[in-house]
Design a protein around this motif. Structure first.
Motif, mmCIF file in Angstrom:
data_model
loop_
_atom_site.group_PDB
_atom_site.id
_atom_site.type_symbol
_atom_site.label_atom_id
_atom_site.label_comp_id
_atom_site.label_asym_id
_atom_site.label_seq_id
_atom_site.Cartn_x
_atom_site.Cartn_y
_atom_site.Cartn_z
ATOM 1 N N ILE A 1 -8.406 1.833 -0.792
ATOM 2 C CA ILE A 1 -7.374 2.428 0.069
ATOM 3 C C ILE A 1 -7.591 3.938 0.104
ATOM 4 O O ILE A 1 -7.634 4.593 -0.940
ATOM 5 C CB ILE A 1 -5.972 2.096 -0.467
ATOM 6 N N LYS B 1 -6.060 -8.723 5.557
ATOM 7 C CA LYS B 1 -5.895 -7.725 6.611
ATOM 8 C C LYS B 1 -4.871 -6.684 6.174
ATOM 9 O O LYS B 1 -3.895 -7.028 5.490
ATOM 10 C CB LYS B 1 -5.411 -8.431 7.870
ATOM 11 N N TYR B 2 -5.140 -5.459 6.571
ATOM 12 C CA TYR B 2 -4.158 -4.410 6.286
ATOM 13 C C TYR B 2 -3.164 -4.348 7.434
ATOM 14 O O TYR B 2 -3.559 -4.172 8.583
ATOM 15 C CB TYR B 2 -4.872 -3.067 6.106
ATOM 16 N N LYS B 3 -1.882 -4.540 7.143
ATOM 17 C CA LYS B 3 -0.862 -4.476 8.185
ATOM 18 C C LYS B 3 -0.082 -3.177 8.047
ATOM 19 O O LYS B 3 0.748 -3.023 7.148
ATOM 20 C CB LYS B 3 0.083 -5.670 8.065
ATOM 21 N N ALA B 4 -0.403 -2.274 8.945
ATOM 22 C CA ALA B 4 0.211 -0.944 8.843
ATOM 23 C C ALA B 4 1.716 -1.009 9.047
ATOM 24 O O ALA B 4 2.476 -0.283 8.414
ATOM 25 C CB ALA B 4 -0.411 -0.021 9.882
ATOM 26 N N ALA C 1 -9.833 -4.131 -2.748
ATOM 27 C CA ALA C 1 -9.577 -3.269 -1.591
ATOM 28 C C ALA C 1 -9.723 -1.818 -1.987
ATOM 29 O O ALA C 1 -9.427 -1.425 -3.120
ATOM 30 C CB ALA C 1 -8.175 -3.518 -1.048
ATOM 31 N N THR D 1 -1.109 5.863 3.261
ATOM 32 C CA THR D 1 -2.402 5.221 3.467
ATOM 33 C C THR D 1 -2.976 5.615 4.823
ATOM 34 O O THR D 1 -2.294 5.557 5.831
ATOM 35 C CB THR D 1 -2.213 3.698 3.446
ATOM 36 N N ASN E 1 3.155 -1.862 5.803
ATOM 37 C CA ASN E 1 2.643 -1.110 4.656
ATOM 38 C C ASN E 1 2.129 -2.043 3.568
ATOM 39 O O ASN E 1 2.494 -1.925 2.402
ATOM 40 C CB ASN E 1 3.729 -0.195 4.082
ATOM 41 N N VAL F 1 -11.253 -3.975 2.883
ATOM 42 C CA VAL F 1 -10.946 -5.140 2.032
ATOM 43 C C VAL F 1 -12.157 -6.059 1.947
ATOM 44 O O VAL F 1 -12.848 -6.281 2.943
ATOM 45 C CB VAL F 1 -9.784 -5.954 2.623
ATOM 46 N N THR G 1 0.848 -1.186 0.000
ATOM 47 C CA THR G 1 0.000 0.000 0.000
ATOM 48 C C THR G 1 0.889 1.244 0.000
ATOM 49 O O THR G 1 2.031 1.180 0.452
ATOM 50 C CB THR G 1 -0.898 0.040 1.245
ATOM 51 N N ILE H 1 -1.269 -5.039 2.413
ATOM 52 C CA ILE H 1 -2.445 -5.846 2.711
ATOM 53 C C ILE H 1 -2.012 -7.298 2.578
ATOM 54 O O ILE H 1 -1.398 -7.677 1.574
ATOM 55 C CB ILE H 1 -3.582 -5.559 1.716
ATOM 56 N N VAL I 1 -8.041 1.400 5.087
ATOM 57 C CA VAL I 1 -8.210 0.375 4.047
ATOM 58 C C VAL I 1 -9.490 -0.418 4.320
ATOM 59 O O VAL I 1 -9.752 -0.803 5.463
ATOM 60 C CB VAL I 1 -6.997 -0.584 4.052
#
Lengths: 433, 940
Positions: free
Chosen positions: A368, A341-344, A366, A328, A347, A333, A324, A349, A331
């Motif tokens: 964003i 899952k979005y994993k910050a 997704a 961002t 950075n 999805v 991403t 998904i 998000v």
């Protein structure tokens, strides 16, 4: 030749330090710590030259292994040695971690004395080492046993001792491959190769002579002259191996003259051969990305994956990683299968699917949200990467036979129980978007 | 307060920081930061507005992440929003973020400037301070443009709080340093000066910093600050240590302010007002007195603060350089520090003493510490202090203590650090040359120098020895003897071999009489070193050998054998081979006479400035050395007070001048146009002469040539060096003449005290009248100044007047003297006459005293046209078809003087075969014939 070997923890503290040659001083330890481990910019090259001293390092989890030399050594040899060193350590105490190294430091020093002599690598075969470097302490060995060790270590077949007996003669053969791919957004293959290993685990009595056969083009052509029908049958399936290396037990002279792979295997697990192919690779998955920028603050991503193998087979541990942008801020999805899952912190998904059969297709979409920034830098769009495991060899390699002859003892090829397994994993499997 | 209840601690921030600190690896840290950044982004993105507290917290986190070295590309807007908050902590964080992170980002800068403007306009002093600090921290040009006009207003506004004034002063200082053109000078400058009277010490300190910086550019605008600063200083100095409460640092009242005030005063010359000056002197005395008091505290801070003021006071005293009493006291105080325990104090003391040594008042006082300094050189552990000690010794050296200092430096040289050896070598060489009373001592010293530190003796040093030995014949014999003895050591430095080779080659004959140093022994001694030397030295030795062939014919066969050997004739080095071949050939072919001519003793070296000094200047940067030279000159009375060095009178300037008497050289003028003035007597002599400002510099090198050229022409460049060009334009009619002298400044700096003087010797005075007007004493860089000289020839004369020019360039006095080409032939009037008339008159002047004849060799190619032009240029008429021999030249003319007119006939007979001329002159007056013949002979 290797002048010294150091092991550091993640903070750069020295756990193991062994100097083999006088040209390496104590300050070399600090030089590596300061210039590589504590460097502000991450050092990406595995070879670093500091003050005319070369440092070759590999990193295993949080542990740094560094070989140091002042001479012009064969770097490939040094790295091979370092990997061997890791294997040996793993064979003795499992995972390489700071804790394990601290607990086993006597053992490590003992082995460093054994496998490197004045900087020259010696026998690093785990099986052989285990006969005389044990974790249990030395059993009072008889004179014969001791002389046996000597003759074995110094003899022609250093990797196997005599007089091994099993009630059940068994062997396991694993073909492990990792497939690497870089594909353009339009589905054009930019680069692809498979690096594979044949790992054998043998529990055989005596000094068995083995012969290994696979569907390599050259080998088959060579033998094909004898039996014409076999060529026609398997000709289509034969594969072109770009290069391969063998374990030291394989008789290379025989491979050169007859193209046959024959050897006396070490006891236990070992890597029989390593190879690499670039032609006719079966790509297990196809990734079709679709990225659409909606204004400055929104991005729509749709990714389709298609499995491309026999429907009867099941792929496992599938993970798709969709990067991403750095700005961002949120998000959403939706995926048909598995979990996404979005994993910050990364950075990206991450979309995980447990199992997937062949000739199927699945998709994720997704939305964003982006935070407008004053930086005019455009997002670099890193490729979408994928991880998986499939029960076949993407290179197309097949084991044709593995024959065992033991002339002295009383068992034949038919009595040996043989297991063959193929595992294909993803290496760097990326598709640009 | 509400802020406190909400928790100013910002727990989220603390947790985040501790998370980062606990990360095991770099990767983990990056992961944590990415997570936090995503969180902040989602918060900032969120539709509902954030309250001030969370905004502040997130901006803080961003700041922290930025300081960890990650890029931050958002959050600026939120930070700018914080600026408009009314809460101090929020505003502060906003300003912090902006000072650290904002670059010249056009859209935001406008918003930020707006916020700053609001804060500056607010009546809240804290907010104003924050805004001022932000301007100072960013200090960009945009900020400067926006606020440069406002800040002075705040600074001098009557209702500004003290803290605001303080911040404003410092902020203005920062802007001024960043872009001086932005800060407008105006009426506020006058009011800034009055800040020195402010009640609040912080304001005064800030204001002094500002004024010190500003007054460097416009000293006149801030002149009034002197008296204010002095009174402020005296108040501080005289106050008891408890008076200034917050501003007393370890019992020293306001040390920073005192130091700054003293620095400010150093920007100006001593105050003119007697009262102010008296007060200042009193202050300085008090500081010096206080230094003597026992310390009030054992803490190092106390003594540091005290000494800081003391050293600044001493530099002020040195800067003024007008109070002998204070200078001597300062010097004594420094003398105490020379033996102090603290290395830093010793260093500073030596450094300050170096400058003191150059002041005429304290030079003697400094000299009393010579023993201590020498001791410091020997025992000091810190190399930088030793270095200073060497500098000081160099600075305090004069004729009286030169032998001692040079000896000490030489003995120190043996153990000196490698890094400063070369410099010491140069210093020793200069001092030895400069203060040499006895040149045998000089030769000994330099040879010693080469022996001790041969590797560090640069080329210039040994060139210089040779130049000096060649230029003064009284030491030649001694030098030859000494180098001969020095060479006998089993191991010699190569530089010694070079010096030895050269000197023996020139003056070996002076010691050849002694059987212990017979020619053969000399030669063998040199040749024994030959093979150990490098190629350039060998080449030099080969030249020495050929000189030996000339000096000592008896060793000729030996030397020829050496030259003939394969190692010379077939040497791999081209230079050596060529020399060997040519010298061998020369020695066999040429006769003794030719050898004697070819291998004659070297002529004296013409030189102006010592090359070593130039080298030292280059090494040390010009300032230090120049200062030293300069002050030496000012102390010239002292230096020259002693017995004048003997050589100075032997090779004295040939130009007679009134000032020659000053030097006690006697008034006996040397014969006119005698041997060229001793322009080649070496740089040192020149230095000695130019030491005394009233003395005339010896004639500039090359001026003799120029003088000769002007005999036959009237316009051109008379003199030129790196600084100055002198051009001439002249016209003569009968016995009157007018000369325009143009002085051109070739440098970019101005000449000060530019005074050209025309000097006619006593003998010349009655015969020649010169009248001129003084010129402007300042010559701007690149400019030209004109001077007109009216000339009247009263009667015939032989000498030429001297033009002596003195001026100050940079820090140094320059002295140039040239002969003005006013010669007798300028007053020639040509007379045309027929052949008959000419011979009739020729016969009339047949008296032996009336005729002067000169037969001489041609110095220039014999060209008929050139010769004709020269005779016409000389002033006489060229008479064609008079002489029966058409190759001869005949001329006639009348010399006009006020008293008489002298008829003059000349005849020049060239002999092309022999390249000779015969010049015959007949005039009615013997002296005139003589002079004209000399002048004209020199032309061909």
């Amino acid at each position: 030749m290797i002048g010294g070997l150091f092991i550091y923890n993640h903070k750069g503290e020295v756990l193991i330090s062994r100097v083999y040659r006088d040209d390496i001083g104590r300050n070399a330890v600090d030089a590596f710590r300061v210039n590589v481990i504590h460097a502000r910019q991450q050092v990406r090259s595995p070879v670093t030259n500091i003050a005319r001293t070369s440092f070759f390092h590999v990193k295993r989890s949080n542990i740094w292994l560094a070989a140091v030399t002042k001479q012009n050594v064969n770097a490939a040899m040094v790295f091979e040695f370092l990997y061997k060193m890791c294997d040996v350590m793993a064979a003795y105490f499992g995972k390489i971690s700071e804790e394990n190294i601290k607990n086993n430091f006597v053992l490590i020093y003992e082995r460093l004395d054994e496998i490197l002599d004045f900087g020259y690598p010696q026998n690093s075969e785990t099986g052989a080492l285990k006969t005389f470097i044990t974790q249990q302490g030395i059993k009072s060995q008889t004179k014969e046993e001791q002389s046996q060790i000597t003759s074995q270590v110094t003899g022609q077949i250093g990797w196997r001792r005599e007089g091994i007996k099993y009630r059940r003669n068994e062997l396991f053969l694993d073909v492990l491959e990792s497939v690497n791919l870089l594909m353009s957004p339009q589905g054009q293959v930019l680069s692809a190769h498979v690096s594979g290993r044949v790992v054998m685990k043998s529990y055989l009595s005596g000094m068995p002579e083995c012969k290994f056969g696979m569907n390599d083009k050259i080998v088959i052509e060579k033998q094909g002259k004898g039996t014409a029908d076999e060529t026609s049958k398997s000709g289509k399936q034969s594969i072109a191996i770009d290069d391969c290396t063998f374990h030291q037990c394989v008789r290379l002279s025989k491979f050169d003259s007859e193209r046959s792979i024959s050897f006396i295997p070490p006891d236990g697990e070992f890597e029989l051969m390593r190879y690499r192919t670039t032609k006719d690779i079966i790509l297990p998955f196809r990734v079709i990305p679709l990225v659409r920028e909606v204004g400055r603050t929104k991005l729509e991503v749709k990714v389709v994956i298609k499995s491309n193998f026999k429907p009867s087979l099941l792929a496992q541990k599938i993970e798709v990683r969709i990067p991403t942008p750095l700005n961002t801020s949120g998000v959403q999805v939706i995926c048909m299968k598995g979990k996404a899952k979005y994993k910050a912190s990364e950075n990206a998904i991450v979309w995980k699917i447990k199992r997937m059969a062949g000739m199927k297709e699945s998709q994720i979409s997704a939305e964003i949200e982006l935070l407008p920034t004053n930086d005019k830098k455009k997002w670099a769009r890193p490729p979408i990467s994928m991880n998986f495991e499939v029960p076949f060899a993407p290179s197309g390699l097949k084991v044709r036979y593995l024959k065992v002859f033991e002339p002295k003892l009383n068992y034949s090829d038919h009595d040996v129980i043989k297991w063959v397994r193929y595992i294909g994993r993803s290496g760097i499997y990326e598709t640009r978007c | 307060m509400q802020a406190v209840s909400k928790g100013d601690g910002m727990r989220g921030l603390a947790v985040f920081i501790s998370d980062i600190r606990n990360c095991k690896s770099k990767e983990a840290e990056i992961k944590r930061i990415n997570k936090e950044l995503a969180n902040i982004r989602s918060k900032f993105k969120g539709d509902k507005a954030l309250d001030g507290y969370s905004k502040k917290k997130y901006v803080c986190k961003l700041l922290f992440i930025f300081l960890l070295g990650h890029d931050i590309d958002f959050g600026h807007m939120e930070a700018v929003n914080l600026l408009s908050s009314n809460r101090y902590t929020e505003k502060q964080i906003g300003y912090l973020f902006i000072s650290v992170l904002v670059n010249s980002n056009s859209e935001l800068i406008r918003l930020i400037n707006n916020a700053i403007k609001n804060d500056l306009a607010s009546r809240n002093p804290t907010f104003m301070c924050l805004a001022l600090h932000c301007i100072a921290n960013v200090g960009s040009r945009e900020m400067g443009e926006a606020f440069a006009a406002d800040i002075p207003r705040i600074l001098v506004a009557g209702d500004s709080m003290d803290s605001v004034k303080q911040s404003a002063a410092l902020c203005l200082l920062r802007l001024y340093k960043a872009s001086p053109d932005l800060v407008p000078m105006g009426e506020w400058t006058a009011r800034v000066v009055h800040l020195l009277n402010d009640q609040h010490m912080g304001v005064v300190t800030a204001a002094v910093s500002l004024i010190t910086c500003l007054c460097k550019k416009n000293p006149d605008d801030f002149k009034t600050c002197i008296s204010l600063a002095v009174s402020r200083l005296s108040r501080i100095v005289s106050s008891a240590s408890t008076d200034l409460q917050d501003y007393t640092y370890y019992f020293v009242p306001a040390p920073w302010l005192s130091v700054k005030l003293l620095r400010l005063l150093q920007c100006y010359p001593p105050p003119e007002d007697a009262a102010v000056k008296g007060r200042l002197v009193e202050c300085l005395e008090t500081v010096l007195n206080k230094a003597q008091e026992p310390p009030k505290s054992k803490k190092v801070q106390h003594s540091n603060a005290k000494n800081a003021i003391l050293f600044e006071t001493i530099s002020l005293i040195i800067h003024y350089d007008s109070e002998p009493n204070l200078l001597v006291r300062a010097c004594n105080q420094l003398g105490q520090f020379l033996q102090h325990r603290e290395t830093n104090l010793r260093y500073l003391a030596l450094e300050s003493m170096c400058t003191l040594a150059s002041s005429e008042f304290s030079h003697e006082a400094v000299k009393t510490h010579i023993e201590t300094v020498i001791n410091a050189l020997k025992t000091e552990r810190d190399v930088s202090v030793r270095q200073r000690a060497v500098d000081l010794l160099y600075a305090m050296c004069d004729r009286s203590n030169a032998p001692q200092i040079v000896a000490e430096m030489l003995s120190y040289l043996e153990t000196a650090d490698y890094s400063i050896r070369e410099e010491i070598v140069l210093k020793v060489a200069i001092l030895a040359e400069k203060y040499a009373v006895d040149y045998t001592w000089y030769v000994d010293t330099i040879l010693n120098l080469i022996r001790i530190a041969g590797d560090y003796v640069s080329e210039e040093v040994w060139y210089r020895v040779i130049q000096i030995v060649i230029n003064r014949d009284d030491v030649q014999g001694y030098a030859a003897k000494t180098v001969f003895e020095a060479l006998q050591a089993p191991a010699c430095h190569e530089n010694l071999v070079k010096v030895g080779g050269y000197i023996l080659g020139e003056f070996g004959n002076l010691i050849a009489g002694d059987p212990r140093s017979s020619p053969l022994i000399q030669f063998n001694l040199l040749h024994s070193k030959f093979h150990l030397c490098s190629v350039p030295t060998r080449a030099l030795l080969l030249s020495t050998y050929i000189k030996f062939v000339n000096l000592f014919p008896e060793v000729k066969p030996t030397i020829q054998d050496v030259l003939r050997s394969d190692s010379q004739l077939r040497n791999a080095d081209v230079e050596l081979q060529q020399r060997a071949v040519e010298y061998l050939r020369l020695s066999t072919v040429a006769s003794t006479d030719i050898l004697a001519t070819v291998l004659e003793e070297m002529p004296p070296f013409p030189e102006r400035e010592s090359s070593i000094l130039a080298k030292l200047k280059k090494k040390k940067g010009p300032s230090t050395v120049t200062d030293l030279e300069d002050t030496k000159r000012e102390r010239s009375v002292d230096v020259n007070g002693g017995p004048e060095p003997a050589p100075a009178s032997t090779s004295a300037v040939s130009t007679p001048s009134p000032s020659a008497d000053l030097l006690g050289l006697g008034a006996a003028p040397p014969a006119p146009a005698g041997p060229p003035p001793s322009s080649g007597s070496g740089g040192l002599l020149v230095d000695v002469f130019s030491d005394s400002a009233s003395a005339v510099a010896p004639l500039a090198p090359g001026s003799e040539d120029n003088f000769a050229r002007f005999v036959c022409k009237n316009n051109g460049v008379l003199f030129e060096n790196q600084l100055l060009q002198i051009g001439l334009k002249s016209e003569f009619r009968q016995n009157l003449g007018r000369m325009f002298i143009f002085y051109g400044n070739k440098t970019s700096t101005q000449f000060l005290n530019f005074t050209p003087t025309l000097i006619c010797s006593d003998d010349l005075q009655p015969h020649l009248n010169l009248q001129t007007k003084p010129v402007d004493p300042t010559v701007e860089g690149g400019a030209q100044v004109q001077q007109v000289v009216n000339i009247e020839c009263v009667s015939d004369f032989t000498e030429a007047p001297v033009l002596s020019i003195q001026f100050r360039y940079g820090g140094t006095f320059q002295n140039v003297s040239v002969q003005l080409p006013i010669t007798l032939n300028k007053f020639f009037q040509p007379t045309e006459m027929a052949s008959q008339d000419f011979f009739q008159r020729w016969k009339q002047l047949s008296n032996p005293q009336q005729e002067v004849q000169n037969i001489f060799k041609a110095k220039h190619p014999m060209d008929t046209e050139v010769t004709k032009a020269k005779i016409i240029g000389f002033g006489s008429a060229l008479l064609e078809e008079v002489d029966p021999n058409p190759a001869n030249f005949v001329g006639a003319g009348i010399i006009h003087t006020k008293t008489t007119q002298i008829g003059c006939l000349l005849r020049l007979e060239p002999n092309l075969q022999a390249q000779m001329y015969r010049l015959t002159l007949r005039t009615s007056k013997e002296a005139v014939s003589q002079r004209l013949c000399e002048l004209l002979s020199a032309q061909f």
